[in-house]
Design a protein around this motif. Structure first.
Motif, mmCIF file in Angstrom:
data_model
loop_
_atom_site.group_PDB
_atom_site.id
_atom_site.type_symbol
_atom_site.label_atom_id
_atom_site.label_comp_id
_atom_site.label_asym_id
_atom_site.label_seq_id
_atom_site.Cartn_x
_atom_site.Cartn_y
_atom_site.Cartn_z
ATOM 1 N N ARG A 76 0.829 -1.211 0.000
ATOM 2 C CA ARG A 76 0.000 0.000 0.000
ATOM 3 C C ARG A 76 0.863 1.261 0.000
ATOM 4 N N ARG A 97 -7.740 6.324 -7.027
ATOM 5 C CA ARG A 97 -8.874 5.764 -6.293
ATOM 6 C C ARG A 97 -9.158 6.570 -5.040
ATOM 7 N N ARG A 99 -11.196 6.508 -1.617
ATOM 8 C CA ARG A 99 -11.889 5.595 -0.703
ATOM 9 C C ARG A 99 -12.721 6.421 0.281
ATOM 10 N N ASN A 101 -15.939 6.413 3.176
ATOM 11 C CA ASN A 101 -16.824 5.693 4.090
ATOM 12 C C ASN A 101 -17.858 6.690 4.606
ATOM 13 N N SER A 126 -11.597 7.289 -9.511
ATOM 14 C CA SER A 126 -12.537 6.199 -9.275
ATOM 15 C C SER A 126 -12.882 6.189 -7.790
ATOM 16 N N VAL A 127 -14.123 5.835 -7.464
ATOM 17 C CA VAL A 127 -14.606 5.902 -6.087
ATOM 18 C C VAL A 127 -14.830 4.500 -5.538
ATOM 19 N N ASP A 128 -14.285 4.265 -4.350
ATOM 20 C CA ASP A 128 -14.512 3.027 -3.595
ATOM 21 C C ASP A 128 -15.363 3.432 -2.393
ATOM 22 N N LEU A 129 -16.668 3.150 -2.458
ATOM 23 C CA LEU A 129 -17.631 3.662 -1.481
ATOM 24 C C LEU A 129 -18.111 2.552 -0.555
ATOM 25 N N VAL A 130 -18.064 2.814 0.748
ATOM 26 C CA VAL A 130 -18.583 1.890 1.762
ATOM 27 C C VAL A 130 -19.602 2.634 2.613
ATOM 28 N N GLU A 141 -8.444 1.253 7.809
ATOM 29 C CA GLU A 141 -9.279 0.887 6.658
ATOM 30 C C GLU A 141 -8.790 1.513 5.357
ATOM 31 N N ARG A 142 -7.728 2.318 5.429
ATOM 32 C CA ARG A 142 -7.159 2.979 4.249
ATOM 33 C C ARG A 142 -8.201 3.859 3.559
ATOM 34 N N ALA A 143 -9.081 4.486 4.346
ATOM 35 C CA ALA A 143 -10.097 5.376 3.795
ATOM 36 C C ALA A 143 -9.529 6.787 3.664
#
Length: 302
Positions: A76, A97, A99, A101, A126-130, A141-143
């Motif tokens: 990472r 990316r 990230r 939350n 790009s979106v990594d959505l939680v 959580e690497r957010a």
């Protein structure tokens, strides 16, 4: 404080190559180093960390649990370094990316409808959505950004306020028809007051008494839920009474699907929403900066 003569990123890169090639000699060939130099570098790294990373008891290289964790973190870190270099080379253009939350109601009713516009504006992100109402550790959580509701606890995170909204007690017409309309806070003792299955900053519902003082009514009912959107849906289904941010249920109230209760006893408290991120003492990536600015111009909670 880190010693200036230690090349930490270089050590991580060598260790990662050792793991991925499966041996010191193979890593040495790829890195144009001697096997002895690679072995000494790993030994120095282990000594500095105070942990054994690689087991040398067999012919096949094996990672210790500490080595596995360090390898995952190293990947990472190297990815972040590469992303930072790409951003710098491109004039810090927003890319990569992101990230995110967010607590569930905000994600469902505010963020998701806005994301297509954000992604159209910044096509290289790009979106990594939680979506979760649980409070996460951003570093673990690497957010990049977490959106949280309610009071913020003490932390080293940076917070940007997105807005605030009054809180309202509501029930569905079907519930009121079946169980009656509470006219005072004391009447809630005869009603099902639904709550959350996680720890809240305030344990109970505040109301004003006849003297204008704030009293707390405990939450007792047969339903606990994991997030605010599930609470809204349970309330719409007639399962009980809930207390939610007005912005979250404003459309339901306007349509008659939910009815505000005990408004004369509402103390007028408000729930704030913040975007929190790691930003002190470090460069804020362009993808994070433009996302925070986009939230600030687009989100409305009042």
């Amino acid at each position: 404080m880190a010693r200036p003569d230690i090349n930490r990123s270089g050590e991580i890169e060598v260790f990662v190559r050792v793991v991925e090639t499966g041996s010191f000699s193979a890593a040495a060939r790829e890195l144009r180093m001697t096997p002895s130099a690679v072995s000494k570098l790993i030994a120095r790294l282990e000594m500095r960390l105070g942990a054994r990373l690689v087991s040398r008891s067999t012919r096949k290289l094996q990672l210790t649990p500490e080595g596995t964790a360090f390898y995952d973190s190293g990947l990472r870190i190297l990815a972040d370094i590469a992303a930072a270099e790409r951003e710098a080379a491109a004039g810090a253009a927003p890319r990569g990316r992101l990230r995110v939350n967010t607590y569930v109601p905000f994600g469902v009713h505010r963020l998701v409808p806005l994301l297509p516009q954000f992604l159209d504006r910044y096509p290289e992100i790009s979106v990594d959505l939680v979506l979760s109402d649980s409070v996460i550790d951003l570093m673990a959580e690497r957010a990049d950004v977490a959106i949280r509701a309610g009071p913020l606890g003490e932390s080293r995170l940076v917070a940007r306020k997105l807005g605030q909204s009054p809180v309202v007690v509501v029930a569905a017409p079907s519930y009121i028809e079946a169980h009656g309309l509470p006219l005072t806070p004391a009447d809630l003792d005869r009603h099902n007051r639904m709550g959350f299955g996680f720890v809240r900053h305030v344990d109970g519902w505040p109301f004003l008494d006849a003297a204008g003082n704030t009293i707390m009514i405990p939450i007792t009912g047969n339903t606990l839920v994991s997030d605010g959107e599930a609470m809204r849906l349970m309330t719409l289904a007639g399962a009980g009474i809930s207390r939610l941010a007005r912005w979250h249920v404003a459309a339901d109230i306007a349509a008659g699907r939910l009815v505000p209760l005990l408004e004369a006893f509402n103390p007028g408290d408000e729930e704030a929403s913040h975007a929190v991120y790691v930003g002190q003492g470090r460069h804020l990536p362009a993808r994070v900066r433009v996302f925070l600015d986009f939230l600030g111009e687009s989100v409305r909670l009042t």
